[in-house]
Design a protein around this motif. Structure first.
Motif, PDB file in Angstrom:
ATOM      1  N   TRP A  77      -0.310   1.511   7.219  1.00 29.75           N
ATOM      2  CA  TRP A  77      -1.338   1.256   6.206  1.00 29.75           C
ATOM      3  C   TRP A  77      -1.361  -0.219   5.824  1.00 29.75           C
ATOM      4  O   TRP A  77      -2.425  -0.819   5.685  1.00 29.75           O
ATOM      5  CB  TRP A  77      -1.034   2.122   4.986  1.00 29.75           C
ATOM      6  CG  TRP A  77      -1.985   2.005   3.838  1.00 29.75           C
ATOM      7  CD1 TRP A  77      -3.130   2.722   3.636  1.00 29.75           C
ATOM      8  CD2 TRP A  77      -1.859   1.138   2.708  1.00 29.75           C
ATOM      9  NE1 TRP A  77      -3.724   2.352   2.450  1.00 29.75           N
ATOM     10  CE2 TRP A  77      -2.963   1.380   1.863  1.00 29.75           C
ATOM     11  CE3 TRP A  77      -0.916   0.187   2.323  1.00 29.75           C
ATOM     12  CZ2 TRP A  77      -3.145   0.705   0.661  1.00 29.75           C
ATOM     13  CZ3 TRP A  77      -1.097  -0.497   1.134  1.00 29.75           C
ATOM     14  CH2 TRP A  77      -2.206  -0.241   0.317  1.00 29.75           C
ATOM     15  N   ASP A 102     -11.521   7.544  -1.886  1.00 30.35           N
ATOM     16  CA  ASP A 102     -10.334   6.687  -1.903  1.00 30.35           C
ATOM     17  C   ASP A 102      -9.922   6.321  -0.479  1.00 30.35           C
ATOM     18  O   ASP A 102      -9.574   5.166  -0.192  1.00 30.35           O
ATOM     19  CB  ASP A 102      -9.177   7.412  -2.602  1.00 30.35           C
ATOM     20  CG  ASP A 102      -9.499   7.766  -4.032  1.00 30.35           C
ATOM     21  OD1 ASP A 102      -9.252   6.940  -4.916  1.00 30.35           O
ATOM     22  OD2 ASP A 102     -10.015   8.884  -4.267  1.00 30.35           O
ATOM     23  N   TYR A 103      -9.969   7.307   0.398  1.00 31.30           N
ATOM     24  CA  TYR A 103      -9.578   7.078   1.788  1.00 31.30           C
ATOM     25  C   TYR A 103     -10.489   6.055   2.450  1.00 31.30           C
ATOM     26  O   TYR A 103     -10.026   5.130   3.130  1.00 31.30           O
ATOM     27  CB  TYR A 103      -9.621   8.401   2.557  1.00 31.30           C
ATOM     28  CG  TYR A 103      -9.419   8.251   4.046  1.00 31.30           C
ATOM     29  CD1 TYR A 103      -8.155   7.992   4.565  1.00 31.30           C
ATOM     30  CD2 TYR A 103     -10.488   8.366   4.935  1.00 31.30           C
ATOM     31  CE1 TYR A 103      -7.960   7.855   5.933  1.00 31.30           C
ATOM     32  CE2 TYR A 103     -10.304   8.218   6.301  1.00 31.30           C
ATOM     33  CZ  TYR A 103      -9.035   7.970   6.798  1.00 31.30           C
ATOM     34  OH  TYR A 103      -8.847   7.822   8.141  1.00 31.30           O
ATOM     35  N   GLU A 106      -9.809   2.306   1.240  1.00 31.33           N
ATOM     36  CA  GLU A 106      -8.590   1.672   1.741  1.00 31.33           C
ATOM     37  C   GLU A 106      -8.589   1.578   3.260  1.00 31.33           C
ATOM     38  O   GLU A 106      -7.903   0.730   3.834  1.00 31.33           O
ATOM     39  CB  GLU A 106      -7.376   2.437   1.223  1.00 31.33           C
ATOM     40  CG  GLU A 106      -7.273   2.377  -0.298  1.00 31.33           C
ATOM     41  CD  GLU A 106      -5.991   2.945  -0.851  1.00 31.33           C
ATOM     42  OE1 GLU A 106      -5.235   3.557  -0.074  1.00 31.33           O
ATOM     43  OE2 GLU A 106      -5.741   2.773  -2.054  1.00 31.33           O
ATOM     44  N   ASN A 467      -3.292   1.561  -8.774  1.00 33.05           N
ATOM     45  CA  ASN A 467      -4.683   1.988  -8.875  1.00 33.05           C
ATOM     46  C   ASN A 467      -4.821   2.725 -10.202  1.00 33.05           C
ATOM     47  O   ASN A 467      -4.916   3.948 -10.263  1.00 33.05           O
ATOM     48  CB  ASN A 467      -5.037   2.900  -7.696  1.00 33.05           C
ATOM     49  CG  ASN A 467      -6.506   3.265  -7.634  1.00 33.05           C
ATOM     50  OD1 ASN A 467      -7.277   2.953  -8.538  1.00 33.05           O
ATOM     51  ND2 ASN A 467      -6.897   3.945  -6.568  1.00 33.05           N
ATOM     52  N   ASN A 496      -9.424  -0.633  -3.999  1.00 33.29           N
ATOM     53  CA  ASN A 496      -9.345   0.728  -4.513  1.00 33.29           C
ATOM     54  C   ASN A 496     -10.317   0.906  -5.675  1.00 33.29           C
ATOM     55  O   ASN A 496     -10.984  -0.040  -6.104  1.00 33.29           O
ATOM     56  CB  ASN A 496      -7.906   1.102  -4.903  1.00 33.29           C
ATOM     57  CG  ASN A 496      -7.360   0.299  -6.067  1.00 33.29           C
ATOM     58  OD1 ASN A 496      -8.005   0.160  -7.111  1.00 33.29           O
ATOM     59  ND2 ASN A 496      -6.142  -0.231  -5.910  1.00 33.29           N
ATOM     60  N   GLN A 658      -0.578  11.492   2.113  1.00 27.28           N
ATOM     61  CA  GLN A 658      -0.869  10.763   0.876  1.00 27.28           C
ATOM     62  C   GLN A 658       0.420  10.194   0.314  1.00 27.28           C
ATOM     63  O   GLN A 658       1.496  10.761   0.471  1.00 27.28           O
ATOM     64  CB  GLN A 658      -1.492  11.747  -0.129  1.00 27.28           C
ATOM     65  CG  GLN A 658      -1.657  11.244  -1.542  1.00 27.28           C
ATOM     66  CD  GLN A 658      -2.257  12.301  -2.459  1.00 27.28           C
ATOM     67  OE1 GLN A 658      -2.506  13.428  -2.055  1.00 27.28           O
ATOM     68  NE2 GLN A 658      -2.471  11.944  -3.706  1.00 27.28           N
ATOM     69  N   THR A 662      -2.729   6.590  -2.748  1.00 28.92           N
ATOM     70  CA  THR A 662      -3.124   6.122  -1.423  1.00 28.92           C
ATOM     71  C   THR A 662      -3.292   7.310  -0.480  1.00 28.92           C
ATOM     72  O   THR A 662      -2.354   8.090  -0.299  1.00 28.92           O
ATOM     73  CB  THR A 662      -2.073   5.159  -0.854  1.00 28.92           C
ATOM     74  OG1 THR A 662      -1.981   4.003  -1.695  1.00 28.92           O
ATOM     75  CG2 THR A 662      -2.454   4.721   0.552  1.00 28.92           C
ATOM     76  N   TYR A 664      -3.681   8.463   3.200  1.00 28.88           N
ATOM     77  CA  TYR A 664      -3.538   8.021   4.584  1.00 28.88           C
ATOM     78  C   TYR A 664      -4.456   8.798   5.532  1.00 28.88           C
ATOM     79  O   TYR A 664      -4.849   8.304   6.580  1.00 28.88           O
ATOM     80  CB  TYR A 664      -2.099   8.200   5.050  1.00 28.88           C
ATOM     81  CG  TYR A 664      -1.087   7.383   4.294  1.00 28.88           C
ATOM     82  CD1 TYR A 664      -1.247   6.007   4.125  1.00 28.88           C
ATOM     83  CD2 TYR A 664       0.054   7.982   3.754  1.00 28.88           C
ATOM     84  CE1 TYR A 664      -0.308   5.255   3.443  1.00 28.88           C
ATOM     85  CE2 TYR A 664       0.998   7.233   3.069  1.00 28.88           C
ATOM     86  CZ  TYR A 664       0.816   5.879   2.914  1.00 28.88           C
ATOM     87  OH  TYR A 664       1.755   5.143   2.239  1.00 28.88           O
TER      88      TYR A 664
END
Length: 768
Positions: A77, A102-103, A106, A467, A496, A658, A662, A664
């Protein structure tokens, strides 16, 4: 029509080929597969970087491959080849980006340049570093009271950045330090400080190699700190009893296939983790532990009456503890009906746990946010500690208390001074070091900061990582509060949602990641340090080329803001931030336990911060370890909801793809969920009780009686092994249902595991 295609087969065991496939997928998806793989070989090594994932301890022997699936995801990441360049912000307004997940945000990659928000165009534009610092400093200086500014810290920040940050903020004139620990393990710090005089765990990693029994309460290491599974499995293999209390059946606590065991991987084998697995109701852990204590006292009475040795460690109790009689009275006053109803366990199940506890000479008790995010979390931790005190399970090898932190340095940030209620000794030491007065009035924690933003008394927010808008409860209210401020500043590596609720003046300041090289003005590579859950302090030096030439370290960014705000007459910020050794020298003069900091942190595995409780020294008012005198809650949320038709208690938790906020990826393979996050796990009989079936899409409605309307729309029901009356789902998607008005007594941690909800079909909600 019911949608069920996202539900699939659960993994047969945690780890294994599934973990390796996931690691490969993450590395390939990051666009940096080869460089990412090379980077991983330096994770948790003496000459490399500390994993930016969880805070689980590193082994003393320093395996060449001491990383896990979470670590791979965290590295991939951060080390991604993707970039969020200024032209990205030229293509999208902030209002448009708010609709992204959110995904998706990022997944765009690393931020490359400092950005300033322009309200007229609703876009971010590049800004020079010094211009950004100057404007931030000007706004902060313009506030009529330093207490109108809030200074948030994420557990991703290093010791050096956090120490500089707290020193700057206190010189500015406030102790407003809302911190990520306020939302996770604050109850552990409060409860353990009351009980044993130090708010940290008392064990080392090698204690897991010596324990006869390990109680794992309210945590899911398979997803949150996978390297712990290896230690638990090795303990189980040598005969230690592993007792799990968790409302949800988590695959990682049942079986684990270690990717580092070549023969096992070849044959598809795995090993058991839990020897006993019990599923209490949400909020029922304290009652379960109280039941164990009640049986311990009863069996001790019977043994003594029969002329046998006492089952309690009276030498330890007499020498080291206070208030045993009051604790015994509280336990005796608790009837079994209350214990069984509140815990949701049977008498036989509690008897089994008592059998394990009494048969073990050395016991470790470990827990996470399943314990800490309830209204009565401090009392629960006090109860756990009291049970451990009965047989002297503190301050000896193979025994002790082990709260497992999340972010890699959330514990270290608190150690070096991120504390809204600073200990007087810290303020005294800072005043001696700096030669100026430091404010002593307690500042705001997270809930206090939110309240100040909502009532208008706070006018500025600076976030050192994290965040905030998505990690906190009542998401919609928080977004409104942030957007009403005069100033918002975010130090971050990726975009974010918190960046998308800008104040009147708003900046995004991109920083170096843990894996990246940080060179000072002389070209010398800098290291930073972190502290894990076992109080081990490690060095961390990046090895990758920075994602952008414009990036600055967190230390440099904090120093730049500080110099522009408070000047450099007391602290020479430029000199200090150009050599992290100088910061560590200052820490060693201010904080106990950090002597010879620069020398000791450069040794393999770093050094251990001495823990007074682990040495049976009790820094409490009584001078001893204190038994609890608390009663069980009169009624947990689960007990309350049984009086209201159609109500349930929700806990929010992570998916397997996750880490904190965050995201993933979209899978949760240990629970059999693929490609979807808007779901709620529910007992099959509970699904039927609301006239629904698995796969139905419902709205989840908050039912807390505080006058705030809360609805999470369009969530699919998944039948799962969870106690009746309890449901679960992912954050941050469900944080909108977590009320600011419900929080832990004494800890002020949002009660994210005790959220009262109901379910309605969308057409029913519209009609209502």
């Amino acid at each position: 029509m019911a949608e069920t295609k996202f539900v699939g087969k659960r993994s047969a065991a945690a780890g294994g080929w599934g973990a390796l496939k996931s690691c490969g997928k993450q590395l390939l998806g990051s666009g940096a597969a080869l460089s990412g793989a090379k980077t991983l070989l330096k994770a948790n090594q003496p000459d490399g970087f500390d994993c930016p994932g969880c805070a689980w301890g590193d082994p003393e022997h320093g395996s060449s491959f001491e990383f896990c699936e979470n670590g791979v995801k965290a590295v991939a990441w951060e080390a991604t080849a993707k970039r969020t360049e200024p032209d990205f912000f030229g293509r999208y307004t902030v209002s448009e980006l708010r609709n992204w997940t959110d995904y998706a945000l990022e997944h765009e990659g690393r931020l490359t340049q400092p950005m300033r928000y322009d309200a007229a165009s609703d876009r971010y534009y590049p800004v020079e570093w010094e211009d950004a610092f100057a404007e931030i400093g000007a706004v902060l200086r313009s506030l009529d009271n330093p207490n109108r500014a809030e200074f948030y810290t994420s557990g991703r920040a290093s010791n050096e950045a956090a120490f500089l940050y707290q020193m700057f903020v206190r010189l500015y004139g406030t102790n407003n330090f809302p911190d990520c620990s306020n939302m996770c393990h604050e109850a552990s710090g409060v409860g353990l400080t009351q009980a044993v005089g130090v708010g940290k765990g008392t064990v080392l990693l090698e204690d897991f190699e010596k324990a006869d029994a390990i109680f794992v309460i309210g945590q899911n290491p398979g997803t949150n700190h996978p390297r712990m599974l290896g230690d638990l499995r090795r303990a189980s293999e040598r005969g230690a009893q592993i007792v799990v209390l968790n409302p949800v059946k988590e695959r990682g606590l049942e079986r684990f296939s270690d990717p580092q065991r070549k023969v096992e991987m070849l044959h598809g084998g795995s090993g058991a983790i839990a020897t006993h697995y019990f599923q209490p109701r949400l909020g029922g852990d304290m009652a379960a532990v109280r039941g164990i204590a009640k049986l311990v006292f009863a069996r001790d009475d019977a043994a003594v009456a029969a002329g046998q040795p006492s089952l309690l460690d009276h030498d330890f109790i007499t020498t080291h503890t206070a208030d045993l009689d009051a604790y015994r009275a509280a336990v005796d006053a608790t009837d079994w009906d209350h214990i069984l109803d509140q815990s949701g366990l049977t008498r036989d199940e509690i008897e089994q746990m008592a059998d394990v506890y009494l048969a073990a000479d050395k016991v470790i008790c470990t827990w996470a946010m399943g314990v800490t995010q309830h209204r009565h979390s401090v009392a629960t931790i006090r109860e756990i500690t009291s049970l451990m005190l009965l047989r002297g399970n503190l301050g000896k090898p193979g025994a002790g208390l082990c709260p497992v932190r999340g972010h890699s340095n959330v514990q270290g940030d608190r150690t070096v001074g991120i504390n809204e209620k600073a200990p007087p000794a810290l303020i005294d030491a800072l005043e001696r070091e700096l030669g100026v007065p430091i404010p002593r009035q307690p500042g705001h924690n997270v809930l206090g900061a939110i309240g100040a933003m909502m009532d208008g008394s706070a006018q500025a927010f600076i976030g050192l990582g994290g965040n905030f808008a998505r990690a906190t409860p009542d998401s919609a209210l928080i977004a409104d509060a942030l957007s009403s401020l005069k100033l918002t500043v975010h130090v971050a590596t990726k975009l974010n949602h918190c960046h998308l609720v800008p104040g009147e003046t708003s900046f995004i300041l991109p920083c170096l990641g843990r894996t990246e090289i940080d060179r000072n003005s002389k070209g010398v590579s800098q290291i930073v340090t972190v502290e894990d859950s076992m109080s081990m302090v490690h060095g961390s030096g990046g090895i990758n080329r920075p994602a952008s030439p414009w990036l600055r370290s967190e230390v440099k960014i904090v120093a730049g803001i500080a110099a522009a705000t408070v000047g450099s007459s007391v602290v020479d910020w430029a000199t200090l931030s150009d050599d992290n050794d100088l910061i560590r020298d200052m820490i060693s003069r201010v904080l106990p336990g950090f002597h010879d900091y620069n020398t000791r942190v450069r040794k393999p595995r770093g050094f251990h911060l001495r823990n007074s409780a682990a040495n049976r020294e009790w820094n409490t008012p009584s001078g001893k370890a204190n038994f609890s005198t608390a009663s069980l809650p009169e009624a947990t949320e689960h007990q309350q909801t049984r009086k209201a038709d159609g109500q349930f208690v929700l806990q929010t938790f992570r998916s397997h793809d996750q880490y904190n906020t965050t995201i993933y990826g979209m899978d949760d393979r240990y629970r059999g969920i693929y490609g979807k996050r808007t779901i709620v796990f529910m007992h099959p009989d509970d699904i039927a009780s609301i006239g629904a079936k698995a796969g139905d899409i419902m709205d989840v409605v908050g039912e807390h009686d505080d006058g705030v309307s809360r609805v999470a729309k369009g969530f699919s029901l998944v039948a799962y092994d969870i106690p009746r009356g309890c449901v679960a789902g992912y954050y941050p998607e469900l944080n909108c249902l977590v009320p600011l008005s419900t929080f832990g007594s004494e800890s002020y941690t949002p009660a994210s595991k005790s959220v009262i909800v109901s379910f309605r079909h969308q057409k029913e909600l519209a009609a209502a």
